[in-house]
Design an enzyme around this catalytic site. Structure first.
Site, PDB file in Angstrom:
ATOM      1  N   ARG A 217     -20.310  41.918 -17.316  1.00  0.00           N
ATOM      2  CA  ARG A 217     -20.094  42.809 -16.266  1.00  0.00           C
ATOM      3  C   ARG A 217     -18.580  43.241 -16.251  1.00  0.00           C
ATOM      4  O   ARG A 217     -17.553  43.322 -17.162  1.00  0.00           O
ATOM      5  CB  ARG A 217     -19.915  41.592 -14.717  1.00  0.00           C
ATOM      6  CG  ARG A 217     -20.922  41.078 -15.032  1.00  0.00           C
ATOM      7  CD  ARG A 217     -21.818  41.712 -13.876  1.00  0.00           C
ATOM      8  NE  ARG A 217     -21.579  42.482 -12.901  1.00  0.00           N
ATOM      9  CZ  ARG A 217     -22.011  42.341 -11.016  1.00  0.00           C
ATOM     10  NH1 ARG A 217     -21.891  41.222 -10.577  1.00  0.00           N
ATOM     11  NH2 ARG A 217     -21.227  42.959 -10.416  1.00  0.00           N
TER      12      ARG A 217
ATOM     13  N   LYS B   8     -23.954  36.596  -0.424  1.00  0.00           N
ATOM     14  CA  LYS B   8     -24.332  37.629  -0.841  1.00  0.00           C
ATOM     15  C   LYS B   8     -26.153  37.046  -0.567  1.00  0.00           C
ATOM     16  O   LYS B   8     -26.886  38.483  -0.464  1.00  0.00           O
ATOM     17  CB  LYS B   8     -24.574  38.082  -2.603  1.00  0.00           C
ATOM     18  CG  LYS B   8     -23.371  38.336  -2.783  1.00  0.00           C
ATOM     19  CD  LYS B   8     -23.096  38.771  -4.546  1.00  0.00           C
ATOM     20  CE  LYS B   8     -21.675  38.687  -5.236  1.00  0.00           C
ATOM     21  NZ  LYS B   8     -21.661  39.401  -6.238  1.00  0.00           N
TER      22      LYS B   8
ATOM     23  N   PRO C  96     -23.681  45.942  -3.313  1.00  0.00           N
ATOM     24  CA  PRO C  96     -23.171  45.465  -2.170  1.00  0.00           C
ATOM     25  C   PRO C  96     -22.661  43.781  -2.933  1.00  0.00           C
ATOM     26  O   PRO C  96     -22.641  43.141  -3.943  1.00  0.00           O
ATOM     27  CB  PRO C  96     -24.836  45.250  -2.243  1.00  0.00           C
ATOM     28  CG  PRO C  96     -26.022  45.593  -2.618  1.00  0.00           C
ATOM     29  CD  PRO C  96     -24.290  46.672  -3.974  1.00  0.00           C
ATOM     30  N   GLU C  97     -21.596  43.391  -2.224  1.00  0.00           N
ATOM     31  CA  GLU C  97     -20.835  42.281  -1.848  1.00  0.00           C
ATOM     32  C   GLU C  97     -20.685  41.616  -0.587  1.00  0.00           C
ATOM     33  O   GLU C  97     -21.533  41.565   0.348  1.00  0.00           O
ATOM     34  CB  GLU C  97     -19.173  42.244  -2.713  1.00  0.00           C
ATOM     35  CG  GLU C  97     -19.606  42.997  -3.832  1.00  0.00           C
ATOM     36  CD  GLU C  97     -17.931  43.354  -4.647  1.00  0.00           C
ATOM     37  OE1 GLU C  97     -17.585  42.425  -4.144  1.00  0.00           O
ATOM     38  OE2 GLU C  97     -17.800  43.696  -5.492  1.00  0.00           O
TER      39      GLU C  97
END
Length: 264
Positions: free
Chosen positions: A252, A51, A2-3
């Protein structure tokens, strides 16, 4: 993953199903808010903020907000009443029902109830929303330039600078701009173009179910993201895969092409 585009689509679909309707069921499956029940209250609207997703209900001034963040696995589904769910019921964290639809939040990484007056405290720290009515390219550029020594690959993920970019877009934007993700912000040759590209990329993808940065509708829709075993889509060079983060807890995955994105 999800972005901002994923959350924008979720807010659009939830708003179409819930806005202006009275809730006939409200089941929040988070221990802290398990006794909260908005059954009988109207939903005002549903909006995305980067977001973050905000379901606003009750009185327009003194009402409430269901504030969710999808994190890595979360998603919202909209069903017609009586339609079979596409996820197992034990993964549901929030169920909102009207006379015509059900909205179900599955595996939400973050869900809480807020007073309407506390909305700014919850999301006011975010930078300009790439898909929101508050988008301001000049302000986003100002915030980027305020951290000249920070690697651009970290700055693009900072929601306080621009709200909505995630790891896929971070990697693809750096590739499209031809810059190494570890390049300091001050050394990025054309920051206004990068900000504009960020906006255009999310706008182009916000209504799609799959992200496309290459312009191709087939198998190869991303240039470098998760292509460490297949190589750069442009030149074929082995894509580098590293970890990058402000702290050990924020590392990340990072993907880039050493040939197309040489370190300055």
């Amino acid at each position: 993953m999800p972005e901002g585009d994923t959350v924008w689509r979720a807010a659009r679909d939830l708003n179409a199903a819930l806005a202006g309707k009275e809730l006939t069921r409200c089941d929040i499956r988070v221990p802290k808010f398990a006794t909260v029940d908005f059954t009988g209250a109207p939903v005002q609207d549903v909006v995305s903020r980067g977001k973050h997703l905000l379901i606003r209900g009750g009185d327009p001034v003194d009402g409430w907000i269901l504030h969710s963040h999808l994190k890595m696995e979360g998603l919202w589904h909209v069903y017609a009443r009586g339609e079979k769910w596409r996820r197992p019921a034990f993964k549901a964290r929030c169920i909102l029902e009207t006379d015509t639809h059900q909205a179900v939040g599955f595996e939400l990484g973050f869900l809480r109830v807020l007073a309407r007056k506390d909305e700014d405290d919850a999301v006011g720290y975010l930078g300009p929303d790439l898909l929101g009515p508050d988008w301001d390219a000049g302000e986003a550029l100002r915030r980027l330039r305020a951290e000249p020594d920070r690697p651009i690959g970290l700055a693009l993920l900072d929601q306080r600078i621009m709200a909505g970019l995630g790891n896929v877009y971070r990697c693809e934007l750096c590739f499209l701009a031809g810059i190494h993700p570890r390049t300091p912000v001050s050394d990025v040759p054309d920051l206004p173009r990068l900000v504009d590209l960020s906006k255009r990329l999310l706008e182009a993808n916000k209504a799609r179910s799959r992200r496309i940065t290459t312009g191709a509708m087939g198998r190869d829709q991303l240039w470098v993201y998760r292509r460490e075993r297949r190589g750069c889509l442009r030149c074929g060079t082995k894509v580098a895969h590293e970890l990058l983060g402000d702290t050990e807890l924020e590392l990340r995955d990072l993907y880039y092409c050493p040939h197309c994105q040489p370190f300055p």
